[in-house]
Design a protein around this motif. Structure first.
Motif, short mmCIF file in Angstrom:
data_model
loop_
_atom_site.label_atom_id
_atom_site.label_comp_id
_atom_site.label_asym_id
_atom_site.label_seq_id
_atom_site.Cartn_x
_atom_site.Cartn_y
_atom_site.Cartn_z
N PHE A 30 18.97 10.51 41.33
CA PHE A 30 19.25 9.57 40.26
C PHE A 30 18.39 9.87 39.03
O PHE A 30 18.89 9.93 37.91
N PHE A 31 17.08 10.06 39.25
CA PHE A 31 16.20 10.37 38.13
C PHE A 31 16.59 11.69 37.47
O PHE A 31 16.54 11.83 36.24
N GLY A 32 16.95 12.69 38.26
CA GLY A 32 17.40 13.97 37.71
C GLY A 32 18.64 13.81 36.87
O GLY A 32 18.74 14.39 35.77
N LYS A 33 19.59 13.03 37.33
CA LYS A 33 20.82 12.79 36.58
C LYS A 33 20.52 12.09 35.26
O LYS A 33 21.05 12.47 34.22
N VAL A 34 19.66 11.07 35.29
CA VAL A 34 19.31 10.35 34.08
C VAL A 34 18.56 11.27 33.11
O VAL A 34 18.82 11.27 31.90
N ALA A 35 17.64 12.07 33.62
CA ALA A 35 16.87 12.98 32.76
C ALA A 35 17.79 14.01 32.11
O ALA A 35 17.63 14.33 30.93
N MET A 36 18.74 14.53 32.87
CA MET A 36 19.68 15.51 32.30
C MET A 36 20.56 14.86 31.23
O MET A 36 20.84 15.47 30.19
N ALA A 37 21.00 13.64 31.47
CA ALA A 37 21.82 12.94 30.47
C ALA A 37 21.02 12.68 29.20
O ALA A 37 21.54 12.84 28.09
N GLU A 38 19.76 12.30 29.34
CA GLU A 38 18.91 12.07 28.16
C GLU A 38 18.67 13.37 27.40
O GLU A 38 18.67 13.39 26.17
#
Length: 85
Positions: free
Chosen positions: A65-73
Motif C-alpha cells: 500500500f505504501f509503495g503504491k501511494v509513493a509511486m502515485a505521488e
C-alpha cells in the motif's frame, strides 16, 4: 445505529478469537493429550505459525500500500514538474 451494530459485532468477534487463541496457546498445553477439549483445536505448532503468517501478510500488505501511494505521488510530482517547466 448501523455503526454501533458493526462495532459491537467486531468487538464480539475479537473477544471470541481472543478467547479461543488464549485457550489454545496458554491453557491447552497443561491438559492431557487424552482430553476431549484437545479435539477442538489444531496442532500446537500452529499457535505460533498462524500469528507469524498473519503478521507477515499484514506487513506485506501495508508495504504494498505504501509503495503504491509513493509511486502515485511520484507520478503526480513528475506531471506537475513537467507542466511547470
Amino acid at each position: 445505529a448501523s455503526d454501533k451494530v458493526l462495532g459491537a459485532t467486531m468487538l464480539a468477534v475479537a473477544l471470541v478469537v481472543f478467547g479461543y487463541y488464549t485457550t489454545w496457546a496458554l491453557f491447552l498445553p497443561f491438559l492431557p493429550e487424552s482430553s476431549p477439549l484437545q479435539s477442538f483445536f489444531p496442532a500446537r505448532e500452529w499457535a505460533v505459525r498462524l500469528p507469524v503468517l498473519l503478521l507477515l501478510s499484514g506487513m506485506i500488505g501495508v508495504s504494498l500500500f505504501f509503495g503504491k501511494v509513493a509511486m502515485a505521488e511520484a507520478r503526480k510530482k513528475r506531471r506537475s514538474a513537467g507542466k511547470a517547466a
